[in-house]
Structures are given as structure tokens and as C-alpha cells.
Motif scaffolding. Structure first.
Motif, PDB file in Angstrom:
ATOM      1  N   SER A  22      -5.977 -19.057   3.789  1.00 46.69           N
ATOM      2  CA  SER A  22      -6.882 -18.738   4.900  1.00 46.69           C
ATOM      3  C   SER A  22      -6.912 -17.248   5.209  1.00 46.69           C
ATOM      4  O   SER A  22      -7.218 -16.854   6.322  1.00 46.69           O
ATOM      5  N   GLY A  23      -6.576 -16.434   4.224  1.00 44.28           N
ATOM      6  CA  GLY A  23      -6.636 -14.988   4.416  1.00 44.28           C
ATOM      7  C   GLY A  23      -5.352 -14.307   3.990  1.00 44.28           C
ATOM      8  O   GLY A  23      -4.414 -14.945   3.522  1.00 44.28           O
ATOM      9  N   PRO A  24      -5.308 -12.980   4.175  1.00 46.03           N
ATOM     10  CA  PRO A  24      -4.143 -12.230   3.722  1.00 46.03           C
ATOM     11  C   PRO A  24      -2.913 -12.527   4.576  1.00 46.03           C
ATOM     12  O   PRO A  24      -3.032 -12.824   5.767  1.00 46.03           O
ATOM     13  N   VAL A  25      -1.733 -12.455   3.952  1.00 42.35           N
ATOM     14  CA  VAL A  25      -0.458 -12.612   4.647  1.00 42.35           C
ATOM     15  C   VAL A  25       0.439 -11.456   4.238  1.00 42.35           C
ATOM     16  O   VAL A  25       0.221 -10.806   3.217  1.00 42.35           O
ATOM     17  N   GLN A  36       6.140   3.420  11.376  1.00 39.56           N
ATOM     18  CA  GLN A  36       7.038   2.552  12.129  1.00 39.56           C
ATOM     19  C   GLN A  36       6.278   1.430  12.838  1.00 39.56           C
ATOM     20  O   GLN A  36       6.743   0.283  12.867  1.00 39.56           O
ATOM     21  N   ASP A  37       5.116   1.748  13.395  1.00 37.00           N
ATOM     22  CA  ASP A  37       4.323   0.719  14.079  1.00 37.00           C
ATOM     23  C   ASP A  37       3.848  -0.351  13.100  1.00 37.00           C
ATOM     24  O   ASP A  37       3.849  -1.545  13.421  1.00 37.00           O
ATOM     25  N   LEU A  38       3.453   0.056  11.910  1.00 39.93           N
ATOM     26  CA  LEU A  38       3.008  -0.900  10.891  1.00 39.93           C
ATOM     27  C   LEU A  38       4.164  -1.810  10.485  1.00 39.93           C
ATOM     28  O   LEU A  38       4.007  -3.023  10.378  1.00 39.93           O
ATOM     29  N   GLY A  48      -5.642  -2.682  13.637  1.00 41.50           N
ATOM     30  CA  GLY A  48      -4.674  -1.594  13.470  1.00 41.50           C
ATOM     31  C   GLY A  48      -4.148  -1.425  12.059  1.00 41.50           C
ATOM     32  O   GLY A  48      -3.381  -0.510  11.790  1.00 41.50           O
ATOM     33  N   THR A  49      -4.562  -2.288  11.136  1.00 41.37           N
ATOM     34  CA  THR A  49      -4.052  -2.235   9.761  1.00 41.37           C
ATOM     35  C   THR A  49      -5.187  -1.905   8.799  1.00 41.37           C
ATOM     36  O   THR A  49      -6.140  -2.672   8.677  1.00 41.37           O
ATOM     37  N   ALA A  50      -5.070  -0.754   8.133  1.00 42.11           N
ATOM     38  CA  ALA A  50      -6.068  -0.353   7.138  1.00 42.11           C
ATOM     39  C   ALA A  50      -5.637  -0.893   5.773  1.00 42.11           C
ATOM     40  O   ALA A  50      -4.535  -0.609   5.312  1.00 42.11           O
ATOM     41  N   LEU A  54      -2.314  -2.096   1.200  1.00 44.17           N
ATOM     42  CA  LEU A  54      -2.312  -1.301   2.426  1.00 44.17           C
ATOM     43  C   LEU A  54      -2.660   0.148   2.124  1.00 44.17           C
ATOM     44  O   LEU A  54      -2.236   0.702   1.104  1.00 44.17           O
ATOM     45  N   ASP A  55      -3.421   0.775   3.021  1.00 42.70           N
ATOM     46  CA  ASP A  55      -3.798   2.179   2.888  1.00 42.70           C
ATOM     47  C   ASP A  55      -2.703   3.085   3.438  1.00 42.70           C
ATOM     48  O   ASP A  55      -1.902   2.672   4.284  1.00 42.70           O
TER      49      ASP A  55
END
Length: 169
Positions: free
Chosen positions: A38-41, A88-90, A105-107, A118-119
Motif C-alpha cells: 500500500s505504498g512505501p515503507v 536528525q529530524d529525518l 517532510g520527506t523528499a 531518499l533525497d
């Protein structure tokens, strides 16, 4: 050298003892991603290790109770991303239960084999899963590196004493 019987504050093995000892072991921080039904994990991992140079292989541990496990259990490919100290937030987002890990918030983008990439990470790899080895409430995933990019910016993010941080200069 003289052997001594004074073992100080030695304690019997327990989950708390293991956690206490490994809080003193600094570890690099990675995010492992996969395409789920059902999508990325994805999840934050500090158990990443190089296994073999020929062929290029790595390993990481994943909890079978985690939300990413069902996808990791079925997928043939994963993304492995080494995080920089600016992320750190990621790292915290991918470590937090119930977080919208691939939200605004996630590129990221879809990479080879449909793996979420992830970018803005210092390095990433796309890997083919070779084995899933039972280890307590975890599985050790062994994966062969297919391709990657080690040219991103940033100094490594580390996990030490229960916190994310950078390396001293």
C-alpha cells in the motif's frame, strides 16, 4: 598479565543490559526503505554492517513487530540510505511509530526496482535481498548491493547514548 576475579558491576544478561551496553557503542544511522503493498515503507536502522566486498553485500536488523516488517518480509529489493548529521529530524521520523514517514517532510523518488530513494543523503544503495535470518524478535536481512551513489553531501549522523548527533571535529 594477572587475571582478577573482581568483575565490578557485572549483571546477568537481560534486554536492559544489552541496551545499556550498546548505548555506549556509537553507530552510524541509516534508513532502510522498500515498496510495500500500500505504498512505501521504511525505518531507521543502526545495525547496518558491511558483510562482503565480493560480492558486495550488507546486513541490517529489522524488528518483526515493526510496521515495515511485512513489506521487508516479502520484497526482493530494499534501499539503504546513510544519513548525514543534517538529517536528525529525518532519522527521528523514520524511527517513530505511527509517523507519516513519506509525508510532506520527506523528499524522495521512486528508484530502481521500485525502491523509494531518499533525497539529500550522503550515500544510498539499492540492494537485492539474499536472506532473512531469524534472530530473536528480529530478522537479520542480508542483501547484495546492486547500485548506489556515495557522492552526497554531509558528515555522517551517529547514534550514541540514545541520541542522534554528529562527529566531533
Amino acid at each position: 598479565m594477572t587475571a582478577t576475579s573482581d568483575l565490578g558491576a557485572a549483571r546477568p544478561a537481560s534486554p536492559d543490559l544489552l541496551r545499556s551496553v550498546f548505548r555506549r557503542h556509537p553507530a552510524g544511522v541509516a534508513v532502510v526503505t522498500a515498496r510495500g503493498r500500500s505504498g512505501p515503507v521504511g525505518f531507521t536502522a543502526t545495525s547496518l554492517a558491511s558483510v562482503s566486498a565480493e560480492p558486495p553485500m550488507l546486513s541490517f536488523g529489522v524488528s518483526t513487530g515493526g510496521s515495515s516488517w511485512p513489506a521487508i518480509a516479502e520484497t526482493g529489493h530494499v534501499g539503504v540510505h546513510l544519513l548525514g548529521e543534517h538529517q536528525q529530524d529525518l532519522a527521528a521520523t523514520f524511527a517513530r511509530r505511527g509517523a507519516d514517514r513519506f509525508g510532506p517532510g520527506t523528499a524522495w523518488r521512486e528508484g530502481p526496482e521500485g525502491v523509494p530513494v531518499l533525497d539529500d543523503v550522503p550515500a544510498w544503495m539499492v540492494c537485492r535481498v539474499a536472506a532473512r535470518v531469524p534472530a530473536g524478535e528480529h530478522r537479520i536481512v542480508v542483501a547484495e548491493v546492486l547500485l548506489g551513489d556515495p557522492t552526497g553531501r554531509g558528515r555522517p549522523l551517529v547514534y550514541y547514548q540514545g541520541r542522534f548527533g554528529g562527529l566531533p571535529d
